[in-house]
Design an enzyme around this catalytic site. Structure first.
Site, PDB file in Angstrom:
ATOM      1  CD  GLU A 144     -17.827  40.082  78.848  1.00 45.51           C
ATOM      2  OE1 GLU A 144     -17.537  39.408  79.855  1.00 45.51           O
ATOM      3  OE2 GLU A 144     -18.503  41.108  78.882  1.00 45.51           O
ATOM      4  N   GLY A 284      -9.336  40.816  84.825  1.00 47.10           N
ATOM      5  CA  GLY A 284      -9.340  40.276  86.179  1.00 47.10           C
ATOM      6  C   GLY A 284      -9.897  38.865  86.262  1.00 47.10           C
ATOM      7  CB  ALA A 285     -12.209  37.113  87.218  1.00 54.82           C
ATOM      8  CG  MET A 286     -15.050  35.425  81.272  1.00 53.84           C
ATOM      9  SD  MET A 286     -15.850  37.010  80.865  1.00 53.84           S
ATOM     10  CE  MET A 286     -17.469  36.423  80.410  1.00 53.84           C
ATOM     11  CD  GLU A 287     -19.310  37.906  83.160  1.00 59.95           C
ATOM     12  OE1 GLU A 287     -18.127  38.213  83.444  1.00 59.95           O
ATOM     13  OE2 GLU A 287     -20.039  38.607  82.449  1.00 59.95           O
ATOM     14  CG  ASN A 288     -16.294  31.967  81.193  1.00 52.93           C
ATOM     15  OD1 ASN A 288     -16.480  32.720  80.253  1.00 52.93           O
ATOM     16  ND2 ASN A 288     -15.121  31.854  81.807  1.00 52.93           N
ATOM     17  CD  GLU A 321     -15.774  38.051  87.320  1.00 50.77           C
ATOM     18  OE1 GLU A 321     -16.654  37.844  86.460  1.00 50.77           O
ATOM     19  OE2 GLU A 321     -15.071  39.085  87.329  1.00 50.77           O
ATOM     20  CG  HIS A 324     -21.015  39.129  86.130  1.00 48.86           C
ATOM     21  ND1 HIS A 324     -21.778  40.181  85.657  1.00 48.86           N
ATOM     22  CD2 HIS A 324     -19.724  39.528  86.025  1.00 48.86           C
ATOM     23  CE1 HIS A 324     -20.962  41.174  85.299  1.00 48.86           C
ATOM     24  NE2 HIS A 324     -19.710  40.806  85.515  1.00 48.86           N
TER      25      HIS A 324
END
Ligand code: TRP
Ligand code: ZN
Length: 887
Positions: A144, A284-288, A321, A324
């Protein structure tokens, strides 16, 4: 064979490297130009031959004509910095392709085709941390918003949903763990010490949710049984040495899953949920899908090394996350202008979750403080944009406090107007109606209208208008009738000189001036430029409590007297309103004082009033410490800056800082005994992660205040607290105070802290931050020395931020009168931009204050922006600098 080399990024293309910045290199993308993609990509198969310095990717796409889009005779697949090895169409080598601005263009004639593309990339050279990159010997991805095009050529846009099957292989010793989205379906050994794994994700997704991880990792695992009885395996993957600090993250994931079932009716939809922590990460973080990738900062914690605030942040980001999965993944965004559709809504969901976990009042105050610290300045400055922007050059620049936090406030207002139960009907309808789709903000609004039974016609303005509304509130009393007159103005913002009135939901109560009680809270909605509301049954002139719970993200300018505010601060039954009254007492005094608009007698009276108000909070035994702490916090320099600029056109950060520090010293002197008594009482509360958090907060607040009036006593107390600390909250609190004092204890404690936590990068980040935030007279020299410290590493975003974000947020350093702070930040931006443009661009914001700051600093800031603008810049930094200068 079709072998070609294409380098499309400035750093990879020597011809572009010397070009002057040119806006035409970075075209403007407009929301109104949206068009559906001419092709569908039902299936994507990827094969990765993994290596840190060279990874080969073979991508096989099934493409079909999209009947809902205009017909095309070719397909454009986006690419960025890729080395193209070969292209096949329907099994045959193709030679009729071309490259346009990095993208691959292939003529296609039939209605369905198979495309096969081989590319090679160098993850070790990827310092942007977008696409596939190496971190600490492992490989991971960040796609993203537009990182997938740095892995392979693809329609890298969120409205192209595809089902992914992935095969990866690589050296087993280097990458014993191979992870991807969905479920692992096969695996085995290969030649020469390699191994492989195949993963399949059954849920169609856009490319930005793709993720892959390969590395030497271990997991903390558990299982979760969903509401329909399915068992899900949960893993938190980290490096071996970090395993003992993963329990809190895992527990937070379990609680989030449960909460989303109970509060929003959302169930998880795969058999596996993986979280991986990496230490080089832009955000911060990623919701893959099924494979969240996190900054280590939002995973690793134990009481030794993480503060109470760190624990809370981890819980919040893990929840964010996870949430999401429905608000983002099952329903994604049609295009990036709709970003707030997933981010605003998901922030609201994580805020409501944290409120339920740790108490509504304090969490609400914290969220409003963040909004005022980060979003209000953005809305008042050159980078102001609506929560649904109309245009951008670089989408990375729109992951903002406006899209996220104001976005959450806008949806929260819908919830306030609908009521909790009706709002839930609206979100149920939204999830049901748009499941599996790439949706728009308009789709969300319509679903809430239909499901919750609201009319949001005028309310849609919140999506299109930027700027923080200001409400002037006047109360008149006559006989037994109180009349509240409210006037709203939405200030002009770049590109939006004139605004329309918006619906503003305000919870209010009218307090009896004698007792501070009221006969009920009411919700009024101001939806015209000016409006009056009358209330009968008030024989005495009541005191207005307005925007209770901060129901609307606006600035209230009310005609309350000092006595009114004192009454609210002491007796209002709405905790946010009490906090707000305390803030307002300080703000009105400090803004007037900073502007030199306070006569001696008014200053004396103000100081007396504030001392009384603070004494009353310290004496109020009904308060719990967490709330007491909030009531004792003075407004931040940043908030005072905004208020002073609102009132006087320009703010003077030097005057604000001096007045605020002066007030701290005065309050501390007058209230020394009470502060000391609270400090001693709180010191006797034994450490326990769940309990005593309020006491720990109070300790550092008292210590900070005492340090400004009696540095010697504070140094002794802080040194004692530091030495006896059995948790990071106390240790960091003490060190923060010591760092600001010119005493030998300062040196000892900083050295001890460094030696003690030398092997823990997240704690060494704190060591940098504490020094960069300090009130020490030589802070600028300290920051310069820290930038030369062997542990400073500009390539690691956490470390870079730990020094320079803290510095930019320290008024005594950044706004130092000779402009040295502005120069230092500009030098840093110029150094970071070629390495990591996404992160570099985020440091431009502080310089954007130049229009609202006093003239001398204004000129200094502007000239630093101009100096940056002269360099060859990334699209990210170019956009932020040019917008900052334009407005
Ligand atoms: N979507 C992510 C979130 O808010 C954040 C995100 C956007 C991100 N772009 C990123 C994270 C780039 C890392 C890098 O949950
Ligand atoms: Zn998010």
């Amino acid at each position: 064979m079709d072998i070609a080399t294409t380098a499309t990024t400035p750093e990879g293309n020597p011809e572009l490297a010397d070009a002057a910045p040119n806006p035409h290199d970075h075209p403007v993308i407009r929301r109104e130009d949206y068009a559906p993609y001419p092709w569908l990509v039902p299936e994507t198969r990827l094969e990765f031959d993994l290596g840190l310095d060279a990874t080969r990717v073979v991508s096989k796409l099934t493409v079909l004509r999209n009947a809902r889009a205009p017909e095309a005779d070719s397909i454009r697949l986006e690419g960025d910095g890729l080395e193209l090895l070969s292209v096949k169409v329907d099994g045959e080598p193709a030679n009729n392709w071309s490259i346009d601005d990095g993208d691959l263009i292939l003529p296609l004639s039939a209605d369905a085709h198979e495309i096969e593309i081989a590319t090679e990339i160098d993850p070790s050279a990827n310092t942007k941390l977008e696409g596939l990159y190496a971190s600490n010997g492992m490989l991971c991805t960040q796609c993203e918003a537009e990182g997938f095009r740095r892995i392979t050529f693809f329609p890298d846009r969120p409205d192209v949903l595809s089902t992914y099957s992935v095969r990866m292989s690589g050296p087993k010793d280097q990458f014993p763990i191979l992870l991807c989205n969905g479920n692992m379906v096969a695996g085995g050994e290969g030649d020469d010490g390699t191994h492989w794994a195949e993963w399949h994700d059954p849920w169609p997704k856009p490319s930005y949710l793709f993720a892959l991880v390969a590395g030497d990792l271990v997991a903390n695992s558990s299982t979760f049984t969903t509401m329909s009885g399915r068992e899900v395996v949960l893993n938190v993957w980290v490096r071996k040495e970090d395993l003992s600090r993963t329990d809190h993250a895992l527990r937070s994931l379990e609680t989030s899953m449960k909460w989303d079932e109970e509060v929003f009716g959302r169930e998880y939809d795969l058999d596996l949920y993986n979280i991986v922590a990496v230490s080089d990460f832009n955000m911060g973080a990623m919701e893959n899908k099924g494979l969240n990738i996190f900054n280590t900062k939002y995973v690793l914690a134990d009481p030794e090394t993480a503060t109470d605030a760190d624990f809370d942040a981890i819980e919040g980001v893990i929840a964010h996350e996870y949430f999401h999965n429905w608000s983002g993944n099952r329903i994604t965004c049609r295009d990036w202008f709709q970003l707030s559709l997933k981010e605003g809504f998901t922030v609201l969901r994580d805020q409501l979750f944290s409120q339920d976990m740790r108490g509504e009042a304090v969490k609400r105050i914290e969220d409003v403080r963040i909004l005022r610290l980060a979003q209000f300045p953005e809305d008042a400055g050159p980078l102001a944009h609506p929560i649904r922007p109309d245009s951008y050059r670089e989408i990375n620049n729109f992951y903002t406090a406006t899209v996220y936090n104001k976005g959450a406030e806008v949806i929260r207002m819908m919830r306030v107007m609908a009521g909790t139960d009706a709002f839930r009907k609206g979100t149920d309808l939204y999830f049901q109606r748009h499941d599996g789709e790439a949706a728009t903000c308009e789709d969300f609004i319509k679903a809430i209208e239909d499901g919750a039974g609201l009319d949001l016609k005028q309310f849609r303005l919140w999506y299109s208008q930027a700027g923080t509304p200001r409400i002037a509130a006047r109360l008149a009393h006559d006989g037994d009738t109180a009349t509240i007159t409210l006037k709203q103005t939405v200030p002009p913002t770049p590109g939006q000189p004139d605004k329309q009135a918006m619906p503003i939901p305000l919870k209010i109560a009218l307090l009896d001036p004698a007792t501070g009680t009221h006969s009920g809270e009411q919700l009024i909605v101001l939806d015209r430029p000016e409006q009056s509301f009358t209330f009968s049954g008030h024989s005495a002139r009541p005191v207005l409590s307005i925007n209770r719970g901060f129901t609307a993200p606006v600035v209230i300018e009310r005609d309350a007297s000092g006595e009114d505010l004192m009454l609210l601060a002491r007796h209002d039954d709405d905790p946010f309103a009490r906090y707000e009254a305390m803030q307002e007492l300080s703000v009105s005094h400090l803004v007037a004082a900073s502007a030199g608009a306070l006569a001696d007698s008014a200053r004396t009276a103000g100081e007396e009033g504030l001392s009384q108000a603070f004494a009353a909070i310290l004496d109020d035994e009904a308060l719990d410490d967490a709330m007491r702490g909030e009531l004792l916090l003075l407004p931040t320099d940043t908030y005072l800056f905004e208020q002073m600029a609102n009132a006087h056109g320009r703010a003077d950060p030097g005057a604000i800082h001096a007045e605020r520090e002066g007030l701290k010293a005065l309050l501390a002197k007058r209230l020394a005994d009470k502060l000391r008594a609270h400090y001693d009482r709180c010191t006797r509360v034994a450490f326990d992660y769940e309990n005593g958090r309020g006491a720990r907060k109070m300790k550092s607040i008292c210590l900070n205040l005492l340090a400004s009036s009696d540095p010697e006593e504070a140094a002794a107390l802080a040194a004692r607290q530091y030495k006896s600390a059995d948790n990071m909250t106390d240790r960091q609190g003490a060190l923060g105070v010591l760092a600001g004092l010119d005493t030998p204890e300062r040196t000892h404690a900083l050295l001890d802290f460094y030696n003690r936590f030398n092997d823990n990068a997240l704690v060494i980040d704190k060591w940098f931050t504490i020094q960069a935030l300090s009130l020490h007279p030589h802070v600028v020299e300290h920051i310069k020395a820290l930038a030369e410290h062997p542990d400073f590493n500009i390539k690691n975003p956490n470390r870079a931020r730990s020094l320079y974000m803290a510095f930019a947020g320290n008024p005594g350093a950044f706004h130092i009168a000779d402009g040295e702070g502005y120069r230092m930040l500009a030098d840093f931006i110029l150094a970071l931009d070629p390495i990591n443009p996404q992160t570099a661009a985020r440091f431009v914001t502080p310089l954007g204050k130049w229009k609202r700051i006093e003239e001398t600093r204004s000129a200094l800031m502007k000239s630093e922006l101009e100096r940056i603008a002269k360099a060859k810049l990334s699209r990210d930094t170019f956009e932020q600098v040019s917008r900052s200068l334009e407005a």
